[in-house]
Design an enzyme around this catalytic site. Structure first.
Site, PDB file in Angstrom:
ATOM      1  CG  ASP A 158     -35.834 -52.494  22.812  1.00  0.00           C
ATOM      2  OD1 ASP A 158     -35.708 -52.105  23.923  1.00  0.00           O
ATOM      3  OD2 ASP A 158     -35.099 -52.440  21.748  1.00  0.00           O
ATOM      4  CE  LYS A 161     -30.411 -49.811  25.809  1.00  0.00           C
ATOM      5  NZ  LYS A 161     -31.174 -49.526  24.610  1.00  0.00           N
ATOM      6  CD  GLN A 189     -29.975 -48.146  21.190  1.00  0.00           C
ATOM      7  OE1 GLN A 189     -30.297 -49.224  21.998  1.00  0.00           O
ATOM      8  NE2 GLN A 189     -30.394 -47.145  21.679  1.00  0.00           N
TER       9      GLN A 189
HETATM   10  N1  GUN Z   1     -33.559 -45.937  21.221  1.00  0.00           N
HETATM   11  C1  GUN Z   1     -33.916 -44.838  22.161  1.00  0.00           C
HETATM   12  N2  GUN Z   1     -34.367 -45.868  23.345  1.00  0.00           N
HETATM   13  C2  GUN Z   1     -34.526 -46.923  22.836  1.00  0.00           C
HETATM   14  C3  GUN Z   1     -34.814 -48.130  23.680  1.00  0.00           C
HETATM   15  O1  GUN Z   1     -35.380 -48.285  24.693  1.00  0.00           O
HETATM   16  N3  GUN Z   1     -34.452 -49.229  22.814  1.00  0.00           N
HETATM   17  C4  GUN Z   1     -34.067 -49.347  21.475  1.00  0.00           C
HETATM   18  N4  GUN Z   1     -33.825 -50.635  20.860  1.00  0.00           N
HETATM   19  N5  GUN Z   1     -33.615 -48.279  21.009  1.00  0.00           N
HETATM   20  C5  GUN Z   1     -33.845 -46.986  21.711  1.00  0.00           C
END
Ligand code: GUN
Length: 295
Positions: A120, A53, A97
């Site tokens: 998110d 990311k 995350q």
């Molecule tokens: N863990 C698995 N997928 C995601 C996501 O799209 N965003 C976040 N913040 N954590 C995740």
């Protein structure tokens, strides 16, 4: 039939080129889009997602603030960091995350992020707005899947879609997006899960099957109608004789299903790049809202 394989990387690159132009424009106007990424603990999969990311941010000119905290970080320490980032004008998006370590209440943490910075789309305000069809940050994986279908010419209007998996991150929001009265919806959706009786009964009737169960081989060729579109959201690490000792596979038996589907996504290189792209999209949107005071 042998399926056309959707190239998620190529599609993501097209999107990212468009976003890069928007970032340059915002930057020239005095707002460099900024994303804060928070990772608590040392989960190897989470670590690699977060790194991907941040790399994607750098590639299109988004400033990213990297916040990697030890496993024993307390909930109060995490909440204090979020509060600081909520009030930092250089940061337009905040991403925590998931999953978080067990001693931290995920719901409390997501609630602490200002909805305007919730790129998110996990804050209850954004989830609620999405469900009732109002403007909101859409969760990245579901939004990426919908864009992937539309940009490959798949008709959603009136389509029978089966979503397999009911997580808060993928299954539930995806089913919601697909039923919206909008160009990105108008599908008839069945949401299947671990308690569904006879999963194959449902998937065999679907025009589009979206697998988000988190288990390899959940969808096999016998469960698919000839010519169906199959989207694989799964990312599973399975032991393999590779330098890393594992390989990534989806939830779909790729080799079997590709002989029957009309369109199919690979893992890796399918939905994954689109998920990150939608995070960039939301971050640019958050910065644009900030710059134009739609706060
Ligand atoms: N863990 C698995 N997928 C995601 C996501 O799209 N965003 C976040 N913040 N954590 C995740």
């Amino acid at each position: 039939m042998s399926a056309e394989i959707i190239d998620g990387k190529k599609l993501a690159a097209q999107f990212r080129a468009e976003l890069k132009e928007k970032v340059a424009k915002l930057t020239a106007e005095g707002t460099v889009p900024g994303l804060a990424v928070i990772l608590v603990g040392d989960n190897p999969a989470s670590r690699s997602y977060v790194t991907a990311k941040e790399k994607a941010c750098a590639e299109i000119g988004i400033y990213s603030s990297d916040n990697r905290l030890p496993e024993n970080t307390t909930q109060d320490e995490l909440l204090a960091l979020i509060e600081r980032l909520n009030n930092d004008d250089k940061i337009h998006g905040i991403l925590v995350q998931l999953p978080l370590p067990k001693h931290i209440d995920e719901d409390k943490v997501l609630l602490a992020i200002r909805p305007e910075k919730d790129v998110d789309g996990f804050h209850p305000v954004n989830v609620g707005k999405m469900v009732i069809g109002q403007d909101a940050f859409l969760p990245c994986t579901p939004h990426g899947v919908v864009q992937m279908l539309l940009r490959n010419g798949v008709k959603l209007d009136g389509a029978n879609v089966v979503v397999v998996g009911r997580s808060n991150i993928v299954g539930k929001p995806l089913a919601n997006l697909l039923i919206q009265k909008a160009a990105t919806g108008n599908a008839t959706v069945t949401l299947c899960h671990t308690h569904t009786k006879d999963l194959a009964h449902f998937t065999r009737q679907a025009d589009i099957v979206i697998a988000a169960a988190g288990r390899p081989n959940t969808i096999t060729a016998d469960m698919i109608r000839e010519g169906a579109v199959v989207i694989d959201v799964g990312v599973n690490r399975v032991e393999a004789d590779t330098p890393k000792g594992y390989k990534l596979v989806g939830d779909v038996d790729f080799d079997g299903v590709k002989e029957k589907a009309s369109l199919l996504t690979p893992v890796p290189g399918g939905v994954g790049p689109m998920t990150i792209t939608m995070l960039l999209f939301n971050t640019v949107q958050a910065a644009d809202n900030f710059a134009h005071s739609k706060k």
